[in-house]
Motif scaffolding. Structure first.
Motif, mmCIF file in Angstrom:
data_model
loop_
_atom_site.group_PDB
_atom_site.id
_atom_site.type_symbol
_atom_site.label_atom_id
_atom_site.label_comp_id
_atom_site.label_asym_id
_atom_site.label_seq_id
_atom_site.Cartn_x
_atom_site.Cartn_y
_atom_site.Cartn_z
ATOM 1 N N LEU A 1 -23.332 -30.167 39.038
ATOM 2 C CA LEU A 1 -24.713 -29.957 38.611
ATOM 3 C C LEU A 1 -25.463 -31.277 38.588
ATOM 4 N N THR A 2 -26.656 -31.273 39.124
ATOM 5 C CA THR A 2 -27.529 -32.434 38.989
ATOM 6 C C THR A 2 -28.846 -31.913 38.438
ATOM 7 N N ASN A 3 -29.213 -32.373 37.287
ATOM 8 C CA ASN A 3 -30.449 -31.915 36.655
ATOM 9 C C ASN A 3 -30.549 -30.391 36.692
ATOM 10 N N ALA A 4 -29.526 -29.752 36.188
ATOM 11 C CA ALA A 4 -29.515 -28.285 36.188
ATOM 12 C C ALA A 4 -28.772 -27.766 34.961
ATOM 13 N N ALA A 5 -29.025 -26.495 34.671
ATOM 14 C CA ALA A 5 -28.392 -25.859 33.512
ATOM 15 C C ALA A 5 -27.589 -24.653 33.979
ATOM 16 N N ILE A 6 -26.504 -24.342 33.238
ATOM 17 C CA ILE A 6 -25.831 -23.057 33.475
ATOM 18 C C ILE A 6 -25.696 -22.331 32.139
ATOM 19 N N ALA A 7 -25.807 -21.023 32.203
ATOM 20 C CA ALA A 7 -25.543 -20.205 31.014
ATOM 21 C C ALA A 7 -24.696 -19.028 31.449
ATOM 22 N N THR A 8 -23.741 -18.682 30.603
ATOM 23 C CA THR A 8 -22.860 -17.557 30.919
ATOM 24 C C THR A 8 -22.937 -16.512 29.818
ATOM 25 N N SER A 9 -23.132 -15.269 30.215
ATOM 26 C CA SER A 9 -23.083 -14.141 29.280
ATOM 27 C C SER A 9 -21.933 -13.260 29.698
ATOM 28 N N GLY A 10 -21.318 -12.635 28.739
ATOM 29 C CA GLY A 10 -20.257 -11.725 29.154
ATOM 30 C C GLY A 10 -19.549 -11.123 27.971
ATOM 31 N N LEU B 1 -36.056 -15.482 42.509
ATOM 32 C CA LEU B 1 -36.547 -16.591 41.677
ATOM 33 C C LEU B 1 -36.239 -17.939 42.331
ATOM 34 N N PRO B 2 -37.219 -18.847 42.366
ATOM 35 C CA PRO B 2 -36.955 -20.150 42.988
ATOM 36 C C PRO B 2 -35.944 -20.968 42.177
ATOM 37 N N ARG B 3 -35.132 -21.763 42.887
ATOM 38 C CA ARG B 3 -34.163 -22.688 42.271
ATOM 39 C C ARG B 3 -33.319 -22.030 41.166
ATOM 40 N N THR B 4 -32.961 -20.763 41.382
ATOM 41 C CA THR B 4 -32.141 -20.043 40.398
ATOM 42 C C THR B 4 -31.030 -19.310 41.161
ATOM 43 N N GLU B 5 -29.799 -19.452 40.679
ATOM 44 C CA GLU B 5 -28.669 -18.814 41.356
ATOM 45 C C GLU B 5 -27.816 -18.071 40.331
ATOM 46 N N ALA B 6 -26.993 -17.168 40.841
ATOM 47 C CA ALA B 6 -26.123 -16.397 39.943
ATOM 48 C C ALA B 6 -24.724 -16.288 40.521
ATOM 49 N N ILE B 7 -23.730 -16.317 39.620
ATOM 50 C CA ILE B 7 -22.340 -16.034 39.998
ATOM 51 C C ILE B 7 -21.870 -14.936 39.042
ATOM 52 N N LEU B 8 -21.520 -13.796 39.586
ATOM 53 C CA LEU B 8 -21.170 -12.647 38.755
ATOM 54 C C LEU B 8 -19.694 -12.301 38.928
ATOM 55 N N ILE B 9 -19.022 -12.088 37.823
ATOM 56 C CA ILE B 9 -17.625 -11.665 37.883
ATOM 57 C C ILE B 9 -17.555 -10.253 37.304
ATOM 58 N N PRO B 10 -17.332 -9.267 38.173
ATOM 59 C CA PRO B 10 -17.323 -7.893 37.670
ATOM 60 C C PRO B 10 -16.032 -7.592 36.929
ATOM 61 N N SER B 11 -16.048 -6.556 36.099
ATOM 62 C CA SER B 11 -14.794 -6.099 35.510
ATOM 63 C C SER B 11 -14.008 -5.439 36.648
ATOM 64 N N SER C 1 -27.377 -16.162 47.419
ATOM 65 C CA SER C 1 -27.207 -16.868 48.698
ATOM 66 C C SER C 1 -27.177 -18.391 48.551
ATOM 67 N N GLY C 2 -27.791 -18.942 47.497
ATOM 68 C CA GLY C 2 -27.827 -20.405 47.367
ATOM 69 C C GLY C 2 -26.795 -20.957 46.396
ATOM 70 N N ALA C 3 -25.917 -20.106 45.855
ATOM 71 C CA ALA C 3 -24.999 -20.565 44.793
ATOM 72 C C ALA C 3 -23.909 -21.501 45.328
ATOM 73 N N GLU C 4 -23.555 -21.322 46.602
ATOM 74 C CA GLU C 4 -22.431 -22.070 47.190
ATOM 75 C C GLU C 4 -22.595 -23.585 47.002
ATOM 76 N N LYS C 5 -23.827 -24.070 47.113
ATOM 77 C CA LYS C 5 -24.020 -25.525 47.070
ATOM 78 C C LYS C 5 -23.648 -26.137 45.707
ATOM 79 N N TYR C 6 -23.537 -25.292 44.686
ATOM 80 C CA TYR C 6 -23.149 -25.803 43.372
ATOM 81 C C TYR C 6 -21.637 -25.758 43.152
ATOM 82 N N ILE C 7 -20.921 -25.117 44.069
ATOM 83 C CA ILE C 7 -19.477 -24.945 43.855
ATOM 84 C C ILE C 7 -18.720 -26.129 44.448
ATOM 85 N N GLU C 8 -18.024 -26.862 43.572
ATOM 86 C CA GLU C 8 -17.251 -28.042 44.017
ATOM 87 C C GLU C 8 -15.904 -27.566 44.578
ATOM 88 N N TYR C 9 -15.231 -26.697 43.818
ATOM 89 C CA TYR C 9 -13.996 -26.080 44.320
ATOM 90 C C TYR C 9 -13.619 -24.874 43.465
#
Ligand code: AMP
Ligand code: MG
Length: 356
Positions: free
Chosen positions: A257-266, A329-339, A348-356
């Motif tokens: 992350l560079t100048n970004a926030a993440i929040a997780t709900s679940g 939404l601009p500059r906003t990405e999501a990663i969802l883990i279903p049950s 579509s833009g989330a990949e660039k935030y994934i290091e590994y």
């Protein structure tokens, strides 16, 4: 002729400047030293606040500034909790919950701003996000204590007192009013994000050149990473391996992350068990039901407030509608883990935030 020669000279100078800058950039990136080497790091450690744990990590040029920054960050988090907790009887939100049907209640700028943002996110999510959810939250809390799911009649009664369109805000005199009796606000889905943004702003004002604020796993990073690192790396918890309260389990993904926030709900960490059945702490205001098809929703955004509200909204909306909203939404990405777990969906833009 002279004009054409001048033009050629200008182009040659510009190309030269560009090449020098490009070489400098490559060299600095290779050395990993985009940031001052003499910077120091200070970690506040975990503090119990907002019903969870908060921590600020500061990167600064000297110890005194770093100490000032961690103090400023934690003060802001306490301030937001004092204003917006519905557990604290003397908070502004508790006062609104007691009095706002009888008369308009004046609140301060921060509380008002969070309520305004809340209404914006309610409209954006078609009512999936709704801070007037309080009566339904209370109903499900009592149901969990009694180990008995609410009846249809109880759900309908609570439902009649819920709905963001029943919340009336007056921006001229910063007052809040309820149009229906027994309404209750619950800012549990947005206040942590807002507190993170306030803490980051306070750290920047106090002289931090970089930092990270974490409240209950919702995180925002900015500026210089800690000494010896060239970026902020944040582990995304695997909902199948919950670890301890501070989330010390093997991460499913590591995000840069560079100048970004993440929040997780679940529902993987906070849920109620009623007669052996698991119920999420996130409520679908449309049905009054507690539950989500998703185990975990992570939103990446420039603002922690937005990430927090959207993570809750998408938990209610589900994968299809949720991903469609975040894609817009601009500059906003999501990663969802279903049950039940493991396979994940992302925008579509989330990949660039994934290091590994
Ligand atoms: P989060 O962990 O940010 O998703 O917030 C969850 C908390 O927000 C719950 O514990 C409730 O206090 C509250 N909440 C539950 N359902 C909703 C909803 N549909 N919209 C807004 N807040 C909610
Ligand atoms: Mg939230």
């Amino acid at each position: 002729m002279a004009v054409r020669r001048n033009k050629r000279i200008t182009v040659v100078i510009l190309v030269g400047v560009f090449l020098v800058l490009a070489v400098c950039f490559v060299l600095r990136t290779k050395q990993g030293s985009l940031w001052p080497a003499a910077r120091i790091e200070l970690d506040s450690g975990y503090h119990e606040v907002m019903g969870t744990f908060a921590r600020a990590v500061v990167v600064a040029m000297d110890k005194e500034t770093a100490q000032k920054c961690t103090r400023a960050a934690l003060e802001q988090i306490e301030m937001v909790d004092d204003l917006m907790s519905d557990y604290k009887q003397d908070s502004q939100i508790s006062r609104v919950n007691r009095d706002a049907f009888k008369q308009p209640v004046k609140v301060d700028k921060d509380t008002f701003e969070v309520l305004q943002k809340s209404i914006e996110f309610s409209a954006l999510s078609g009512g999936a996000f709704d801070v007037t959810v309080g009566p339904l939250v209370d109903l499900w809390r009592c149901a969990a204590e009694a180990n008995s799911a609410p009846t249809e009649a109880e759900l309908q009664r609570a439902h009649a007192t819920v709905g963001y369109e029943k919340l009336i805000l007056d921006a001229n005199d910063l007052t809040v009013r309820f149009s229906v009796e027994a309404m209750r606000l619950d800012l549990g889905a947005i206040a942590k994000g807002y507190a993170i943004d306030k803490a980051v702003a306070a750290m920047q004002t106090a002289g931090a050149i970089g930092g990270m604020v974490d409240i209950g796993g919702d995180i925002r990073c900015f500026g210089a990473p800690p000494p010896g690192k060239d970026r902020w790396l944040i582990g995304l918890q695997d909902p199948g391996k919950t670890g301890d309260l501070l989330g010390a389990a093997e991460p499913l993904l590591v995000l840069k992350l560079t100048n970004a926030a993440i929040a997780t709900s679940g529902d993987y960490r906070r849920f109620a068990l009623i007669q052996g059945k698991k119920y999420s702490h996130i409520i679908d205001v449309g049905t009054g039901g507690a539950g989500s098809e998703l185990s975990s929703v992570t939103i990446i955004s420039g603002s922690a407030t937005d990430a927090d509200a959207l993570a809750t909204a998408v938990s209610v909306m589900g994968a299809r509608k949720g991903l469609a909203l975040i894609e817009k939404l601009p500059r906003t990405e999501a990663i969802l883990i279903p049950s039940p777990r493991h396979k994940f969906f992302k925008t579509s833009g989330a990949e660039k935030y994934i290091e590994y």
